[in-house]
Design an enzyme around this catalytic site. Sequence first.
Site, PDB file in Angstrom:
ATOM      1  CG  ASN A 174      17.718  86.839  72.125  1.00  0.00           C
ATOM      2  OD1 ASN A 174      17.812  87.300  70.837  1.00  0.00           O
ATOM      3  ND2 ASN A 174      18.177  86.072  72.552  1.00  0.00           N
TER       4      ASN A 174
ATOM      5  CD  GLU B  26      24.742  81.163  60.925  1.00  0.00           C
ATOM      6  OE1 GLU B  26      25.546  82.007  61.178  1.00  0.00           O
ATOM      7  OE2 GLU B  26      23.359  81.511  60.316  1.00  0.00           O
TER       8      GLU B  26
ATOM      9  CD  GLU C 233      22.119  80.458  64.774  1.00  0.00           C
ATOM     10  OE1 GLU C 233      22.036  81.478  65.480  1.00  0.00           O
ATOM     11  OE2 GLU C 233      23.175  79.965  64.353  1.00  0.00           O
TER      12      GLU C 233
END
Length: 496
Positions: A165, A477, A264
């Site tokens: 994405n 992060e 993530e």
Amino acid sequence: MSTAFRFALPPTLSSLRNYVDGEFVTTAKRFDNVSPLHGKVLGQVHEADAALVDRAVKAARRALDGPWGSASVDERAQLLYRVAGVIERRFDEFVAAEVADTGRTVEQAKKLDVYRGIHNLRTFADLGKQAQGDFFETRTAGGDDLINYTVRKPLGVVASISPWNLPLLSVTWKSGPALICGNTMVVKPSEETPSSATLLAEAFHEAGAPPGVFNVVHGFGPNSAGAALTAHPGIDAVTFTGESRTGATIMKAVADGVKEISLELGGKNAAIVFADCDFDAAIEGTLRSAFANTGQVCLCTERVYVERPIFERFVAALKARTEKLKIGWPDEPGVDMGSLVSREHREKVRSYFKLAQDEGATLVTGGGVPTFGDERDQGAFIQPTIWTGLPDTARCMREEVFGPVCHIAPFDSEDEVLRRANDSVYGLAATLWTTNLSRAHRVARKVHTGIIWVNTWYLRDLRTPFGGTKLSGFGREGGRWSLDFYSETTNICIRL
Ligand code: NAD
Ligand code: 6OD
């Protein structure tokens, strides 16, 4: 290869090779790179098999033992600055690669993707140079005087697996901090968007990266480069961004080796719009948070809760603004939305259009695919879509669609909306719209997500922690959290 179509890639990118041990490597097995703008084949990608992944991991290991392993943080930063400089110089090629692979607008590719590619490398180079350790002076019960201090060491070989994405943004978001911390990398970009990572490999090559420091292997997940990489005993850590289910599979793959992992993952993000909001800002912000990048940002809003006194007005205003969004070619003046990433992904999004209907949603706008009467009809374009009327238990309210869709529901009290917003297996991001300062702080503390924006959406400072809770992953992060993840902290205790 014919290039007689719009947004074709330059001939250099029609054959995408792996980058292993400082060399560009072809393979016998190839797959097509297809543009979602019109379904045309942009080129072929050389798929890495387990043997090539093994070569890449071993090259990355050797590089740790070579000059890279003894390079100073300044020398590592210099490499990242040089790579950022190459991206800046070849800016238009990177933009072309992102647009051709993803179907996004040229404006977005410039202002978000490629800009962030450069910014990620420079920012983490700077942060790495400022990284500090801890220091403790100690007197023990027995009267010994000690000093304790911590040093950061690289984890070793980091495997990076990223989604389609935000391709360049994701790879550089991982490579910047991993490399400044002294690691070496084997990067597997998404099979859907292989071009910008290949260009990035060229940038590392041009910038003089020592062989093996930065490797790129192309391929899919299961039975391909992704699975071969995560199963490889020679990697020391995995940084993964993608779907929650894939994250769970990768966790299992590295569990026996007890490898470091950062995940993530997906989201089903809520926006909470209070009646005291700046109404126009909330409409513009929600328009952006629901439909940016054709709804393909993990942070996008798919559930909008609006306080009842402004509910009807909000639905009407968001519908009116949504219907003004221009869908079209990436470079058309005033274009807001390009295509989805692929026809396959469009089928997934359309299956939710059908499901919403079956679950009893009221369609406010959208719900179909636009037609153009030209080659874009073979592309993966889709209408931005708004629903109302679904119960919180509906699958469309619980599952991540990852397209330009949102559902708007009314609420009556702060407690009620908090309970409903938090009632999700995901916990990535939330957005609050209110002019009441106390409420903003109070509600923000009670929302179970890793990231909360108040009166805005997706404004970033790379020093801040980024990540989610529950099925949205774990580990943070960004800023020092990235430096912590990508380094091993060793405590050294000295008796004086
Ligand atoms: P995906 O999980 O299908 O694929 C991501 C990557 O994993 C790809 O490179 C793929 O080839 C690889 N992969 C797949 N199966 C694998 C396996 N078994 N072993 C090793 N590698 C494997 O995700 P996607 O469809 O590319 O991306 C969309 C998803 O990513 C959405 O759920 C979105 O929310 C999430 N996402 C999250 C964030 C975040 O920061 N939280 C950011 C971007 C995207
Ligand atoms: O902005 C970022 O730093 C980031 N990691 C964004 C991820 C977005 C997910 O789609």
